[in-house]
Design an enzyme around this catalytic site. Sequence first.
Site, short mmCIF file in Angstrom:
data_model
loop_
_atom_site.label_atom_id
_atom_site.label_comp_id
_atom_site.label_asym_id
_atom_site.label_seq_id
_atom_site.Cartn_x
_atom_site.Cartn_y
_atom_site.Cartn_z
CG ASP A 338 -1.77 1.19 1.37
OD1 ASP A 338 -2.63 1.39 0.50
OD2 ASP A 338 -1.60 1.94 2.35
CD GLU A 368 -2.16 1.73 -3.54
OE1 GLU A 368 -3.34 1.85 -3.88
OE2 GLU A 368 -1.74 2.07 -2.41
#
Length: 427
Positions: A338, A368
């Site tokens: 994340d 990400e």
Amino acid sequence: MPEWTSFRYEGNDLGLTYTCAVSTFKLWAPTVQQVHILIFDDEGHYNERGKVLQHEDGQEHSLKREADGIWSLELQGDWAGYYYMYRVVHDDQRVEVVVDPYARAVTANGQRTAIIDPETTNPVDWDLDIKPAFLHPADAVLYELHVRDFSSDPHADIPYKGKYLAFTASGLTDRAGNSIGIDHLAELGVTHVHLLPVADYQTVNELATADVGSNLRVPYNWGYDPQHYNVPEGSYATNPRDPAVRIREFKSLVQSLHRQGIRVVLDVVYNHTYSVEEGPFERIVPGYYYRFREDGTLSDGSGVGNELATERPMVRKYILDSLRYWAEEYRVDGFRFDLMALIDTDTMNELTRELREQIDPAFLIYGEPWTGGDSPLDRKTLKGTQRGQGFAVFNDHFRSAIKGDSDGTGRGFVTGAGGRNMSLFVD
């Protein structure tokens, strides 16, 4: 900066090392004046919010300071079934009572660290678990899901609704004879199940989810509010008050997916913690584990109030130790990061090398390559930094071209933009 800020401990024994003959405790706390361990024979008294606020009545033992800020203690005998907290005294005589930051077993809501025998947490035939064959990341077919959502449909006759064990039930069908549950995942042909975060998180009161047959209208969260990085979330366990149960049942989930030929990827959240004040990091080593702006305030590239300072040696080590623990103890097969841009590129490169060279060359690592806000981090893991390093990143050009702007009103191909946004496919 003090010399200890550039130090990195190379041992693999921080936290608790248990045997039936002796338990060894090690804590890195270079700035404190004293460290005691408090041993309890119960989980404590919970208030109406599911918190244990009193930790002062434990059996007290002093830890000895060693080189480089390591504090250690050996307790002879078998301490399985007991619980502990650290009490640290700072220069200004401020006292903090905290959970072990390396905790691998905790009570409900993570209120106390638990001492358990790891061997008792293995499900039946765990030693026979075999990773499904997989050779190349380009062959991955990923299915992202939430542990609770997987089995919570009231019309699906799946046992252990909302729990890890729902993944162990096979041979189930709906009224029309269609496969449901884990058999449906297998028939889809997926190679990996990507689980939304399962590391212990803070905002769900696990005591409110303990009854397997309870109404599904219980507190809910996706899991991006981490509390204990090395412990499975207890709200998905059939008994969150027993520290071993969540461990055993999550291992059963992994084992069951492996038997179906499906590998397991964990969504991990090492860019921030839910709370700074209630977590152990800042209370043990103030000013070290989090990034700060030049004015002394916490940086907020995560968008939720703080960022872990992954570029600092002992924070990087913590993340590497944690990832390796999930890979070895739980036999997971990949990690999705994340807000990976908030993890410095050197850390991403090192953890990728370690996992793929020492654990499994087919280990899947991706994430990400963006932040949730401005960050003072210099070496962000952005698009392009992954080239030749063995990990992958999402491409938001493709996402935006298809679905449109995630943060505004811009449309994509499937939301009415037609051919106007197709140039976004070109990076």
